[in-house]
Design a protein around this motif. Structure first.
Motif, short mmCIF file in Angstrom:
data_model
loop_
_atom_site.label_atom_id
_atom_site.label_comp_id
_atom_site.label_asym_id
_atom_site.label_seq_id
_atom_site.Cartn_x
_atom_site.Cartn_y
_atom_site.Cartn_z
N PRO A 429 0.74 -1.33 0.05
CA PRO A 429 0.01 0.01 0.12
C PRO A 429 0.90 1.07 0.07
CG PRO A 429 -0.12 -0.90 2.06
CD PRO A 429 0.75 -1.82 1.33
N ASN A 430 0.42 2.31 -0.29
CA ASN A 430 1.10 3.74 -0.38
C ASN A 430 0.97 4.14 0.86
OD1 ASN A 430 2.37 5.88 -1.51
ND2 ASN A 430 0.43 6.90 -2.21
N ASN A 431 1.72 3.69 1.71
CA ASN A 431 1.75 4.07 3.02
C ASN A 431 3.01 4.82 3.73
OD1 ASN A 431 2.95 1.41 3.38
ND2 ASN A 431 1.97 1.15 5.25
N ALA A 432 4.02 4.44 2.87
CA ALA A 432 5.39 5.05 3.26
C ALA A 432 5.31 6.43 3.72
CB ALA A 432 6.09 4.67 2.10
N SER A 433 5.28 6.83 4.91
CA SER A 433 5.32 7.84 5.56
C SER A 433 6.62 8.73 5.98
CB SER A 433 4.08 8.07 6.70
OG SER A 433 4.39 7.09 7.56
N LYS A 434 7.44 8.45 4.97
CA LYS A 434 8.94 8.80 5.30
C LYS A 434 8.89 10.56 5.26
CE LYS A 434 12.70 7.02 3.43
NZ LYS A 434 13.55 6.53 2.68
N LYS A 435 9.63 11.13 6.44
CA LYS A 435 9.77 12.49 6.60
C LYS A 435 10.87 13.10 6.67
CE LYS A 435 4.96 13.14 8.58
NZ LYS A 435 4.67 11.65 8.93
N PHE A 436 11.34 14.13 6.21
CA PHE A 436 12.57 14.62 6.22
C PHE A 436 12.43 16.16 7.02
CE2 PHE A 436 12.04 12.42 2.48
CZ PHE A 436 13.03 11.57 2.56
N ALA A 437 13.55 16.37 7.54
CA ALA A 437 13.57 17.52 8.33
C ALA A 437 15.07 18.33 8.64
CB ALA A 437 12.79 17.43 9.82
N ARG A 438 15.19 19.47 8.63
CA ARG A 438 16.48 20.01 9.07
C ARG A 438 16.47 20.86 10.44
NH1 ARG A 438 16.43 21.61 3.02
NH2 ARG A 438 15.38 23.57 3.76
N GLU A 439 17.28 20.49 11.15
CA GLU A 439 17.31 21.34 12.47
C GLU A 439 18.76 22.04 12.81
OE1 GLU A 439 16.43 20.24 17.29
OE2 GLU A 439 16.39 18.91 15.73
N TRP A 440 18.50 23.47 13.15
CA TRP A 440 19.63 24.24 13.28
C TRP A 440 19.51 24.92 14.72
CZ3 TRP A 440 21.99 25.36 8.33
CH2 TRP A 440 21.26 25.11 7.17
N ALA A 441 20.80 25.26 15.20
CA ALA A 441 20.77 25.87 16.61
C ALA A 441 22.37 26.56 16.69
CB ALA A 441 20.52 25.06 17.71
N VAL A 442 22.07 27.74 17.32
CA VAL A 442 23.24 28.53 17.82
C VAL A 442 23.07 29.02 19.41
CG1 VAL A 442 23.77 29.23 15.45
CG2 VAL A 442 22.47 30.80 16.91
N TYR A 443 24.12 29.02 19.96
CA TYR A 443 24.11 29.38 21.16
C TYR A 443 25.30 30.04 21.88
CZ TYR A 443 27.61 25.98 22.37
OH TYR A 443 28.83 25.09 22.57
N LEU A 444 25.01 30.85 22.88
CA LEU A 444 25.99 31.60 23.65
C LEU A 444 25.86 31.47 25.16
CD1 LEU A 444 28.59 33.63 23.81
CD2 LEU A 444 26.83 35.38 23.49
N GLN A 445 26.79 31.29 26.12
CA GLN A 445 26.54 31.26 27.41
C GLN A 445 27.67 31.83 27.92
OE1 GLN A 445 25.84 27.29 28.48
NE2 GLN A 445 27.67 26.79 29.14
N ASP A 446 27.40 32.41 28.99
CA ASP A 446 28.68 32.95 30.00
C ASP A 446 28.51 32.27 31.41
OD1 ASP A 446 30.78 34.36 31.22
OD2 ASP A 446 29.82 36.26 30.86
N ASP A 447 29.57 31.78 31.97
CA ASP A 447 29.58 31.40 33.39
C ASP A 447 30.33 32.48 33.97
OD1 ASP A 447 29.20 29.67 35.49
OD2 ASP A 447 30.79 28.23 35.07
#
Length: 785
Positions: A429-447
């Motif tokens: 059956p036509n049930n191949a529900s493959k999905k694609f995604a891109r995830e990005w992140a940038v960060y800065l922290q100061d102790d």
């Protein structure tokens, strides 16, 4: 005239102080025997109040005024090193700490803890676990499990009897970010969750963060479990092995080039299949059934130059379950597992700037093949990631330690793919529900060490998530029939989410041994695990945020009081927290698996949790251990569930208590014990039974309106290390343990049994409890040379 004279002296002092040249001490902290870098080792500069902690690769840097200094370097389980340095120039130093001898009693062994580090840092809710501690505790069927040891910490509850899954502060299993050398591990369970995939022989360091998650971590709401693999002994070849009741382990490590490069290979396999095979005769309908799992960890590291270091590591693990029923001509094969590989390059730009660039591949898959007569069916699901990230540590000054970086991940999801055949008829059956995604992140922290009283860890993270094509979105009528569709091409953005994730924790020092801390954290989570069960199983589905599925969002507020007693012998803390969770996901009521895209069966709501956690940890003396107690509430509210009324989450547990003790009798014998108590799990049960057309039917209670009996259990263990009269090249020890020592029949699930007949009015329906494990003895033999 005197006033001018004093003014000139004061001005001279100020100018001299401002103009005094500063120098930087930097380098690495390592194990003096194996050459392993030490994560989180502490250097204290006496008389200045300045401290620095080594990063995840053992690197440290601290800037001071020129002069002579007394320094102390310490790490858990290692001998403290005190030394004097005359800092007139920038200095690079390799600090080597020696592990405490196994023959040294516990009061000396733990004296090398980082002094009052739990009080002095701004970080909240962080627990560091020694693998040696996990190995000393009673183990389920003799298998040392770091995730089960983490379950003994306050705020962390187990997923069920014998299960390695865990929940943190009211969050679900998918809300824990579990990393192995920077690679995400999506399914952490062997044997349907009864053992974790982490072989303790291959693990160097484990840290759990459940409050005030630092900005370099993201993508989850509740916690981070950061696990680092051993790098391998770069001084000599070392072999470790162990034989237990259901599994055996073997590890080899050693130098590739002495002092410059090393390797470790660690393998584990269960032999449940070999044990049960002789018990199933060839004439049995179940002949050919069996189960086993195996793990393989490998790592190499190369010091390319004084400024460059390369690490290559990987993990491969599989579970395989066969079930045959000849009487019904039925057989099935289920296999699932994780594959990860990590390449990391460290570079020291200068005395203050350190970078780590990482490439990661990780894959989790589940596959089921079933056959009955001439009918065959296949079901598969999984998730695959490709990640690139770079992180920088910048030691700007003793008051400021900056960390910043960026990350990109490409996700491929296989929520459900079903196929099959019957004779020559192919079912695709036509049930191949493959999905694609891109995830990005940038960060800065100061102790930021503001002054001797105030320390602030301030972080900001920005994340972005894009569902991309190829993807087809269907419009359906009320009966689920497809009416129309929108097709998205490869790489085309289907839906985009993003936002800022601020984090801040503040420490206020009351005195040398006590402090107050407070924190606030905002987290976004873009991928989700949807399950019908109370714990993570291989059949559960990972799904991305899409047109229908929004990212989860949480705010967590926490505050705590931290106090050490008796010269650091006792570490104590009391933390309170409140957490809100938006866009929570459940299956709709009455859901049954179908060929539709699973996300079309989801309903959405919100959750919240709050509670208090008490931790008392004895770290010195022959007797060590801790008491962890959590008082907590966890609620969910979904417009489409429970008639829109709030209900206790399956993760709700009012009381959770753990008592852990280790006692060193002498050089040969150590004993350990664990006692746990927890409020019973919340469940839904049928409240009424009635007949419709002669068929017995039932009406269920509200969601999780009842509770099973309370859970409690005691485990005990004894470790015997023989001391031969003659020196030899190898050492051995025996670990004897009892799981559930007083054989408590803890509830695993309930079912309802019918007795009598409705026709003559004698029908009786009663609840029956199923328990899994009575008292279980085990013995493990360990060898090291």
């Amino acid at each position: 005239m005197r006033k001018w004279y004093l003014f000139v002296i004061l001005l001279h002092g100020v100018l001299f102080g401002l103009g005094q040249e500063k120098v930087t001490l930097n380098g690495y902290i390592k194990d003096g025997l194996s050459g392993e870098t030490l994560i989180g080792a502490n250097i204290v500069v006496k008389g200045t109040g300045k401290t620095v902690t080594s990063n995840n690769f053992g690197f440290f840097s601290i800037t001071l005024k020129k002069g002579k200094y007394q320094l102390t370097c310490s790490y858990i389980g290692y001998q403290t090193k005190e030394f004097e340095l005359d800092l007139n120039n920038n200095t690079e130093q390799l600090l080597q700490l020696l592990p405490n001898s196994a023959s040294v009693l516990q009061d000396v062994t733990v004296s090398a803890r980082r002094r009052d580090n739990n009080v002095k840092t701004a970080q909240m809710g962080k627990m560091e676990l020694s693998v040696n501690t996990a190995k000393a505790l009673p183990a389920f069927l003799g298998e040392v499990d770091i995730l089960k040891t983490l379950q003994l910490m306050p705020g962390v509850r187990n997923a069920g009897e014998g299960n390695a899954g865990f929940y943190v502060r009211g969050g679900g299993p998918d809300q824990n970010l579990i990393l192995l050398d920077d690679a995400v591990v999506y399914n952490t369970g062997h044997l349907f969750g009864f053992f974790s995939v982490f072989n303790s022989d291959a693990i160097k360091n484990v840290s759990l963060i459940k409050g005030g998650m630092p900005a370099q971590y993201g993508g989850r709401l509740s916690s981070v479990v950061d696990i680092a693999m051993k790098e391998g002994n770069n001084n000599k070849t070392q072999i470790d092995a162990g034989i237990g009741l259901i599994a055996s382990r073997f590890s080899i490590q050693g130098p590739i080039k002495s002092k410059k490069s090393s390797f470790i290979i660690s393998a584990r396999r269960t032999y449940i299949d070999a044990i049960t095979k002789p018990l199933i005769s060839k004439s049995s309908d179940f002949y050919g059934s069996g189960y086993y799992f195996y793990d393989l960890n490998a790592k190499m590291n190369f010091q390319i130059s004084e400024k460059d270091h390369l690490y290559i590591s990987g993990y491969f693990g599989r579970d395989k379950f066969n079930f045959n029923n000849a009487a019904r001509s039925f057989k099935t094969l289920i296999d699932w597992g994780n594959t990860t590989s990590t390449v990391r390059w460290n570079h020291v730009f200068n005395k203050k700037l350190f970078s780590n660039t990482t490439l990661v591949y990780n894959d989790y898959h589940f596959n089921l093949n079933g056959a009955q007569n001439d009918f065959n069916i296949n079901l598969s699901s999984g998730i695959r990631d490709l990640t690139a990230k770079t992180d920088f540590d910048y030691y700007a000054s003793p008051e400021h330690k900056l960390k910043f970086g960026a990350q990109f991940t490409f996700h491929t999801f296989l929520p459900n793919i079903v196929s099959g055949n019957q004779d020559s008829v192919v079912f695709t059956p036509n049930n191949a529900s493959k999905k694609f995604a891109r995830e990005w992140a940038v960060y800065l922290q100061d102790d930021w060490e503001i002054n001797s009283k105030l320390k602030l860890n301030l972080g900001l993270r920005y994340s972005l998530f894009q569902q991309t094509g190829q993807y087809t979105n269907y419009t359906r009528d009320n009966n689920g029939n497809k009416l129309d569709s929108t097709v998205y091409g490869s790489g085309q953005i289907v839906r985009q989410y993003g936002g800022l994730e601020p984090r801040a924790t503040l420490r206020y020092t009351l005195d040398e041994t006590s402090s107050l801390k407070a924190g606030i954290t905002r987290n976004l989570q873009y991928i989700h695990l949807v399950t019908n069960a109370g714990s993570s199983l291989p059949t559960d589905l990972w799904v991305p945020s899409t047109l229908r599925v929004k990212p989860q969002l949480s705010w967590q507020y926490a505050a705590g009081y931290f106090k050490n007693f008796n010269n650091g012998m006792f570490e104590t803390s009391l933390e309170v927290y409140y957490k809100t969770m938006e866009n929570q996901i459940e299956y709709r009521e009455g859901y049954t698996p179908s060929l539709k895209d699973p996300e079309e069966e989801f309903v959405f709501g919100r959750g919240w949790s709050y509670g208090a956690e008490l931790f008392i940890n004895k770290v010195k003396g022959r007797l060590t251990g801790w008491i962890g107690y959590t008082l907590g509430w966890t609620w969910r509210k979904f417009p489409d569930l429970n008639q829109g009324e709030k209900y206790p989450s399956r993760y709700d547990r009012r009381h959770d208590l753990s008592v852990v003790a280790n006692y060193t009798i002498n050089d040969k014998w150590k004993i350990a014990g664990v006692f746990v108590y927890g409020t019973g799990n919340a469940i839904s049960v049928p409240e009424r039974f009635y007949f419709i057309g002669g068929v017995l039917s039932q009406q269920y209670s509200g969601i999780n309106a009842y509770r099973m009996r309370a859970y409690h259990r005691m485990d005990i263990a004894a470790t015997y290390t023989p001391k031969p009269k003659k020196e030899r090249k190898y050492t051995t020890n025996w670990v004897f343990s009892l799981y559930n020592a007083y054989s408590r029949a803890n509830p695993y699930f309930l079912y309802f049994d019918q007795e009598g007949s409705a026709a003559n009015g004698t029908l009786n329906v009663s609840a029956k409890q199923v328990s899994l494990f009575p008292v279980l003895p085990s013995v493990t033999w360990n060898l090291k040379f």
